[in-house]
Design an enzyme around this catalytic site. Sequence first.
Site, mmCIF file in Angstrom:
data_model
loop_
_atom_site.group_PDB
_atom_site.id
_atom_site.type_symbol
_atom_site.label_atom_id
_atom_site.label_comp_id
_atom_site.label_asym_id
_atom_site.label_seq_id
_atom_site.Cartn_x
_atom_site.Cartn_y
_atom_site.Cartn_z
ATOM 1 N N ARG A 148 0.830 -1.203 0.000
ATOM 2 C CA ARG A 148 0.000 0.000 0.000
ATOM 3 C C ARG A 148 0.859 1.245 0.000
ATOM 4 O O ARG A 148 1.800 1.352 0.768
ATOM 5 C CB ARG A 148 -0.938 -0.004 1.212
ATOM 6 C CG ARG A 148 -1.840 -1.220 1.172
ATOM 7 C CD ARG A 148 -2.967 -1.168 2.162
ATOM 8 N NE ARG A 148 -3.776 -2.376 2.022
ATOM 9 C CZ ARG A 148 -4.814 -2.687 2.791
ATOM 10 N NH1 ARG A 148 -5.167 -1.857 3.754
ATOM 11 N NH2 ARG A 148 -5.494 -3.783 2.588
ATOM 12 N N ARG A 150 1.432 1.547 10.331
ATOM 13 C CA ARG A 150 1.116 1.925 8.949
ATOM 14 C C ARG A 150 2.378 1.788 8.104
ATOM 15 O O ARG A 150 3.259 2.625 8.138
ATOM 16 C CB ARG A 150 0.587 3.361 8.906
ATOM 17 C CG ARG A 150 -0.047 3.762 7.586
ATOM 18 C CD ARG A 150 -0.600 5.175 7.639
ATOM 19 N NE ARG A 150 -1.696 5.319 8.583
ATOM 20 C CZ ARG A 150 -2.974 5.012 8.310
ATOM 21 N NH1 ARG A 150 -3.295 4.576 7.112
ATOM 22 N NH2 ARG A 150 -3.903 5.162 9.225
ATOM 23 N N ARG A 199 0.856 -5.725 11.820
ATOM 24 C CA ARG A 199 0.049 -4.810 12.630
ATOM 25 C C ARG A 199 -0.513 -5.510 13.881
ATOM 26 O O ARG A 199 -0.547 -4.927 14.970
ATOM 27 C CB ARG A 199 -1.097 -4.192 11.827
ATOM 28 C CG ARG A 199 -1.850 -3.139 12.633
ATOM 29 C CD ARG A 199 -3.018 -2.537 11.896
ATOM 30 N NE ARG A 199 -2.618 -1.429 11.028
ATOM 31 C CZ ARG A 199 -3.492 -0.589 10.468
ATOM 32 N NH1 ARG A 199 -4.790 -0.737 10.692
ATOM 33 N NH2 ARG A 199 -3.075 0.372 9.685
ATOM 34 N N SER A 244 -11.378 -5.837 8.813
ATOM 35 C CA SER A 244 -12.441 -5.118 8.142
ATOM 36 C C SER A 244 -13.258 -6.112 7.313
ATOM 37 O O SER A 244 -12.726 -6.790 6.462
ATOM 38 C CB SER A 244 -11.825 -4.054 7.237
ATOM 39 O OG SER A 244 -12.819 -3.235 6.725
ATOM 40 N N GLU A 264 -7.561 -0.321 14.386
ATOM 41 C CA GLU A 264 -8.217 -1.200 13.420
ATOM 42 C C GLU A 264 -7.291 -2.331 12.980
ATOM 43 O O GLU A 264 -6.157 -2.107 12.571
ATOM 44 C CB GLU A 264 -8.649 -0.381 12.199
ATOM 45 C CG GLU A 264 -9.343 -1.214 11.152
ATOM 46 C CD GLU A 264 -9.638 -0.402 9.891
ATOM 47 O OE1 GLU A 264 -9.852 0.814 9.990
ATOM 48 O OE2 GLU A 264 -9.632 -1.015 8.811
#
Length: 472
Positions: A292, A307, A432, A394, A391
């Site tokens: 990403r 991130r 993460r 998802s 988070e």
Amino acid sequence: MIDIKILRENPQHFIDGATAKNIDVAIPLLLEIDEQKRSLTRQREEHRAEQKRISKEIGPQIGKLKGQLKSASEEDTKALETKLAELEAKPSSLKAEIQSLDERIATLEPQWNDLLLHIPQPPDEDVPKGESADDNVQIRTWAPDGYDVSKSFAENKGFNPRPHLDLVNALGLADFERGVKMAGTRHYMMTGNGMRLHQAMLRFAFDFITNTYDFTPMSVPVILREECMVGTGFFPTGRDQAYHIQESQRGSGHDLFLAGTGEVGLMGMYADEIIDADKLPIKMATVSTCFRREAGAAGRDTAGLYRIHQFDKVEQVIICKAKEEESRKWHTEMLSIVEQLLQQLQLPYRLLQCCTADLGAKNADMIDIECWMPGRGELRKDGQPMGDWGETHSASRLYDFQCRRLNMRYRDEEGNTVFAHSLNNTVLASPRILIPLLEMHQQEDGSIAIPECLHPYMNGMTVLQAEQLQDA
RNA sequence: GGACAGGUGGCCGAGCGGCUGAAGGCACCGGUUUGCUAAACCGGCGUACUGGUUAUACCGGUACCGCGGGUUCGAAUCCCGCCCUGUCCGCCA
């Protein structure tokens, strides 16, 4: 992609949907272009039909004349040629008209297509309205026995927590400096026991979803054609979030893109196919590296493992029949799998119903799972972080939005082809997930207690000791 | 990277300028025959868009033979570009 027929009948539904999602799209313009395109197409079809009719009529005559021409005498030749020219001129005005219609349609088509691809799927009725992620609604929380998330970490455990970055550095689990040296900001290497733990988590999650549950294990391409990115709904809106490999600039071939999730490969797999109805639901899981660009996130979460540009993720995908109850059922099922996984990992989590503004263009509904990260959040007066949810998962419910774009269908009982429904959810994304894992399982002496479910994957190791600190 | 060969319906495969939305076969569906199964025989069987009408029923039109463009009155068929697959050679984890 939405169904343009439904848009024509009820544009307001889509205008309201886009508004609720805070997405600006030119639906009136699309409808106008659509109407023009349809009218031109209708004209073109009429002309073509006429052209075909004439062709069928004069074709044999032309053939006959040409045959005669071969063996004709000089004076006959002239007469025959005149006749031929007359016949051939007959459809020429039609041809010009068709060509002009072709051109006009060709200029409308890219606009039409682009606008249509940008129309978001309207949120479901029961998704709460909201302005931003702040309006997401908590559904439920869970924490292991003896841990109360409403109290501070120190109150729970009797000592102050260290944030994951400190733990990672103290235990030598990752090397950020060298990651950055080689690849730039937001890059890292997992090192020694850090890599062991990272792999253990992935393998535990992958075995859980494919063995305890019956998801089919898969590997997927993570370098993919643009069609896959468009088909899964990540493009055109999220184009700047994906790494772009410009192979076409090398003179041949086509460009490629790095996938931000294994979902792209799992869904792209069945593009342009008609699936046997009795194969549904298709449940698949993959573990893949995800890339990403994090464009627009400059300055946010710059330190640590939160991130980053490259990570690994176990992803679950379900393709099912086009029935709302089925979609909803599988959505719940996918969430419960993750809840069980997190409970085994003894990590406090909460389910968040995303509000309309936080759904993204492709989802009708999305539920995030956030894990408790004691090292995040504002600092209290004593300098200790308050802890915060972060988070980690998802779960999306998309109806036929993806399958329509991917042209993925099945045949129903009546023999009609129907776009399938699709859903996806994170099973586990690492590193993460190591943030809550390390922070929640840290002990006063700086060591990390490894949850039992990971022991087999850690070669029996039960604790990460500070003195096992490794330096390369 | 080089040289050939090839991409046709759910699958196999013929067609190589008009009679082709596409032969033939397999699979599938319906029927006849049969004690059951099998076999045999008969019939049906693509997708999308669009018009007649408001409807997945019926009738008509258009498009689709890897994708895009061109030649032609007319293209699955001829030409060009691209993508993909196979085989051989080269390189290589």
